[in-house]
Enzyme design. Structure first.
Site, PDB file in Angstrom:
ATOM      1  N   TYR A 152       0.815  -1.213   0.000  1.00 57.84           N
ATOM      2  CA  TYR A 152       0.000   0.000   0.000  1.00 57.84           C
ATOM      3  C   TYR A 152       0.855   1.273   0.000  1.00 57.84           C
ATOM      4  O   TYR A 152       0.331   2.380   0.110  1.00 57.84           O
ATOM      5  CB  TYR A 152      -0.964   0.002   1.200  1.00 57.84           C
ATOM      6  CG  TYR A 152      -0.281  -0.072   2.560  1.00 57.84           C
ATOM      7  CD1 TYR A 152       0.056   1.086   3.252  1.00 57.84           C
ATOM      8  CD2 TYR A 152       0.001  -1.301   3.150  1.00 57.84           C
ATOM      9  CE1 TYR A 152       0.670   1.024   4.490  1.00 57.84           C
ATOM     10  CE2 TYR A 152       0.614  -1.375   4.389  1.00 57.84           C
ATOM     11  CZ  TYR A 152       0.943  -0.211   5.047  1.00 57.84           C
ATOM     12  OH  TYR A 152       1.563  -0.279   6.284  1.00 57.84           O
ATOM     13  N   ALA A 154       3.504   2.001  -2.542  1.00 58.04           N
ATOM     14  CA  ALA A 154       4.329   1.770  -3.737  1.00 58.04           C
ATOM     15  C   ALA A 154       5.329   2.893  -3.990  1.00 58.04           C
ATOM     16  O   ALA A 154       6.485   2.637  -4.341  1.00 58.04           O
ATOM     17  CB  ALA A 154       3.428   1.586  -4.957  1.00 58.04           C
TER      18      ALA A 154
END
Length: 261
Positions: A152, A154
């Protein structure tokens, strides 16, 4: 072991709250002259009022916006025209959360400016004095996600990995000048950033933020998340003469959360 940073000038990014604030407080308590660097004037003024200056330190603050690199570049260049830094703590706010499929090329460019370009540019300016003085400490606040990516986050995963590999290269080049370069890999800490990420995750999963936090604490072998003060202790040690032979490292501070070596 007594850690004394008396006479040293420290510049701490993102120091109006959270981990950056805790680092600034500990460096001040250890005797350093601290320049706070963040967006919130009010928070920095409050912190300056509260920071330890019992050893005759002179603290100051610098208003910057890390999200606009060109503006940041102007402000930080002006600062270094009249100031020198012995201890540089590279720390900024994190980019927006989200998975790889939720981000586009422009998002990665913004994250690169925020997390990488600002760090490299500030370090280049700070190094002039450090190399001349044959002493310096560069500490980059990174994340455990450079070793075990969080799906979550990136943008943070990607760009912070670039920072730590750049730092490893830099550490080799400046070691002969008495300058150390280290990365701290942040686990779960009790900060506004964690609260915001937990809120978004809770909304996506359809559960409460308290449940998200409880799940997070359960993942950590110590069954709690960190106190920012604990982060300050680590950075103060790395900034001191006691850590003179430690460089080019990635040091997790995560309560044992990382499973990889």
């Amino acid at each position: 072991m007594n850690i004394s940073l008396k006479g040293k000038n420290a510049l701490v990014g993102g120091s109006s709250k959270g981990i950056g604030k805790a680092i600034a407080e500990q460096l001040a308590e250890s005797g350093a002259n601290v320049t706070l660097m963040a967006r919130s004037v009010e928070r920095m003024q409050e912190l300056m009022h509260d920071m330890d200056n019992s050893q005759g330190q002179k603290h100051q603050y610098l208003v910057v916006d890390f999200s606009s690199f060109e503006k940041y570049k102007t402000v930080i260049s002006s600062y270094f025209e009249n100031n020198t830094v012995d201890i540089l703590v590279n720390n900024t706010q994190g980019p927006e959360g989200g998975g790889a499929l939720e981000k586009n090329v422009e998002d990665y460019q913004e994250a690169f400016d925020l997390l990488f370009k600002s760090v490299v540019f500030t370090t280049e300016l700070a190094l002039r004095h450090m190399q001349k003085n044959k002493w310096g400490r560069i500490i980059n606040i990174a994340s455990i996600s450079v070793k075990e990516p969080l799906n979550y986050l990136a943008l943070s995963n990607t760009i912070r990995a670039a920072v730590v590999t750049w730092a490893k290269s830099l550490a080799y080049d400046v070691a002969k000048d008495g300058i150390t370069v280290n990365n701290t890999l942040t686990g779960y800490f009790d900060t506004d950033r964690i609260a915001q990420l937990n809120s978004k995750k809770a909304e996506k999963l359809g559960i409460s933020p308290d449940e998200v936090r409880a799940n997070m604490e359960e993942q950590v072998p110590m069954k709690r998340i960190g106190d920012p003060k604990e982060y300050g202790y680590l950075v103060a040690f790395l900034a001191s003469d006691k850590a003179a032979f430690i460089t080019g490292t990635n040091i997790p501070i995560d309560g044992g959360l990382l499973k990889s070596l």
